[in-house]
Write an enzyme that holds these catalytic residues in place. Structure first.
Site, PDB file in Angstrom:
ATOM      1  CG  ASP A  37     -99.076  31.666 -26.347  1.00  0.00           C
ATOM      2  OD1 ASP A  37     -99.062  30.451 -26.110  1.00  0.00           O
ATOM      3  OD2 ASP A  37     -99.963  32.436 -25.933  1.00  0.00           O
ATOM      4  CD  GLU A  47     -82.827  43.257 -38.271  1.00  0.00           C
ATOM      5  OE1 GLU A  47     -82.274  43.128 -37.149  1.00  0.00           O
ATOM      6  OE2 GLU A  47     -83.756  44.048 -38.482  1.00  0.00           O
TER       7      GLU A  47
END
Ligand code: GLC
Length: 527
Positions: free
Chosen positions: A203, A244
């Site tokens: 956002d 990751e």
């Protein structure tokens, strides 16, 4: 090297606004149970992923964009266990999940801000923007910055200090210069990635940093809080976190007029994608639209990122309404110009726009209800409005947030067992999922067909794109070996290319000619 087959490059992503999707517990507000009960609608539509607007505990001062705890679910929507079940259900239905993270600010009810408020010496003060006021009494605003919803950006606390909030006073801005803020959000990303979430919508992604000298906003000088360079360092760190995990995507909400600055967010070690508000705001005009498509594709090509195509979301006037007005561009002030809305014209154009946005190279975002052809409810009584923007800026975003009509002939149209939190227009009886299912002329069946065809059309899953001809008022382009889309934005019917086969048309053709405000998907053998 970016993976050219990654899912987020050409996905169809459906934005769920949880308050308004479906209510399972009869309080008039949508919830996770409602979403789980209607997942089949999304699977049947053929979408690849859901982007979930905020579902976290929140006082709802800004409809959940004021987050009190990023690691839980607001009880009005359900529980964390239900969210985990929804992620599992969605995955089982072949749908990925994207959650909304709001890094610029948190709720004033968040534990950090409560501690900061309670004690001027609390270390938590450093996590925000507390400043003395100007003037001998310190009672004048620290700056004259105007907030994103209009109005002042500072609120005074009982101890006399002021704190910064670019949105409402219930949304204090975080201090991104502080390492604890960075560490906290990296941990929040892992929290959701560990729960199987496939992507993060970020956002207000360009607002995080502020010039610490708090200079005035002056035309021609660097802006004190829009798009400061430090922000890229944060997204590089987030990208390392995302990397990751396999196949995770970061998608930024980046409102930015300068395309070069916009593209910076999409460099190979930053975000995977960002919303294209240039396209959303573009007028219904072939020349402007073609320029917008070129500008978009050029900007993304320079950084190797996929373009995104967005027509509507929970912040903007629904495009059936926008395209039915005299002024078809989007701005928050548009709603106030009093132009009458021609919903039939708006619907016709929205149908054509669906075939456009679903056949341009990149990912397409749908906002819930656009597949039903919903229009903006511009008749919400002021006393029912909930959007804090209304009081500050005279525009309410409630009109695009009205609960979905599922079935039946009258409100609440199967949304809830009780009166919905915002009123639905009685005329939506023809726009329910039930009424449109099986009606080949309906918006819903158009979206189902288009998304289904898109899935099987190999040319739509490559970056390959070329304009065909440049007739005034007409957009015409080829994708892959033999796929083409032609959109007539002129007031006259036009001829279609030779040797074509029509795969899908947004409105009936006129004896082989393409009528105004109509788009077709064609197969044209390459010569
Ligand atoms: C974004 C959201 C909007 C919200 C604002 C503040 O623009 O899309 O709904 O009000 O940020 O969080």
């Amino acid at each position: 090297m970016a993976d050219p087959t990654a899912w987020w490059r050409d996905a169809v992503i459906y934005q769920v606004y949880p308050r308004s999707f479906a209510d399972s517990d009869g309080d008039g507000i949508g919830d996770l149970g409602g979403i789980r009960a209607h997942l089949q609608h999304l699977a049947g539509l053929g979408v690849d992923a859901i982007w979930m607007s905020p579902w976290y505990p929140s006082p709802m001062a800004d409809a959940g964009y004021d987050v009190a705890d990023f690691r839980d679910i607001d009880p009005v929507f359900g529980t964390l266990a239900e969210a985990e079940a929804l992620i599992r259900d969605a995955h089982a239905a072949g749908i990925r999940m994207i959650v909304d993270i709001v890094p610029n600010h948190i709720s004033s009810a968040h534990a950090w801000f409560q501690k900061a408020l309670a004690d001027p010496d609390a270390p938590e003060r450093e996590l925000f923007w507390f400043r003395p006021g100007r003037g001998p009494e310190g009672d004048q605003l620290p700056t004259d910055w105007v907030g994103e919803f209009g109005g002042s950006t500072w609120t005074r606390t009982p101890d006399g200090a002021w704190y910064l909030h670019l949105f409402t006073p219930q949304q204090p801005d975080l201090n991104w210069d502080h390492p604890a803020v960075r560490a906290e959000f990296e941990d929040i990303l892992r929290f959701w990635f560990d729960r199987g979430v496939d992507g993060i919508r970020i956002d207000s992604a360009a607002l995080l940093f502020k010039d610490r000298d708090l200079p005035a906003v002056v035309e021609g000088r660097p802006h004190p809080f829009h798009d400061l360079d430090e922000v890229h360092d944060v997204y590089r760190a987030w990208r390392r976190v995302a990397d990751e995990y396999p196949d995770r995507a970061l998608i930024g909400e980046v409102w930015m007029p300068e395309v070069e600055r916009f593209a910076n967010y999409l460099r190979p070690d930053e975000l995977h994608a960002a919303f294209n508000f240039d396209f959303l705001g573009c007028a219904w005009d072939a020349t402007l639209m073609r320029e917008c498509v070129d500008r978009t594709l050029d900007a993304h090509r320079t950084v190797g990122a996929p373009a995104t195509w967005v027509l509507s979301n929970h912040d903007v006037t629904r495009h059936v309404t926008r395209y039915g007005r005299g002024t078809t561009t989007f701005s928050f002030e548009n709603n106030l110009d009093g132009t009458p809305v021609d919903l039939e014209l708006g619907t016709r154009r929205a149908r054509a726009a669906a075939l456009l946005s679903l056949s341009l190279p990149g990912a397409t975002y749908l906002y819930q209800g656009e597949e039903l052809g919903l229009w903006e409810n511009e008749n919400i009584p002021v006393e029912r409005m909930q959007d804090p923007m209304y009081a500050r800026r005279g525009h309410s975003r409630d009109g695009c947030r009205v609960p979905l009509p599922w079935s039946g002939d009258e409100p609440p149209f199967g949304f809830s067992a009780t009166e919905p939190w915002l009123p639905q227009p009685a005329e939506w009886k023809d726009r329910t999922v039930q009424a449109q299912t099986g009606d080949r002329n309906s918006m819903l069946e158009l979206y189902r067909s288009a998304i289904g065809l898109r899935r099987g059309e190999s040319g739509l899953h490559t970056p390959d794109f070329a304009w065909l001809g440049d007739d005034a008022g007409v957009l015409s382009y080829r994708r892959g070996l033999d796929f083409a889309c032609v959109l007539n934005m002129s007031p006259e019917a036009v001829a279609l290319p030779d040797r074509h086969t029509v795969q899908l048309a947004s409105s009936p053709l006129d004896g082989g000619r393409l009528p105004p405000d109509t788009a077709v998907w064609l197969r044209i053998p390459r010569t």
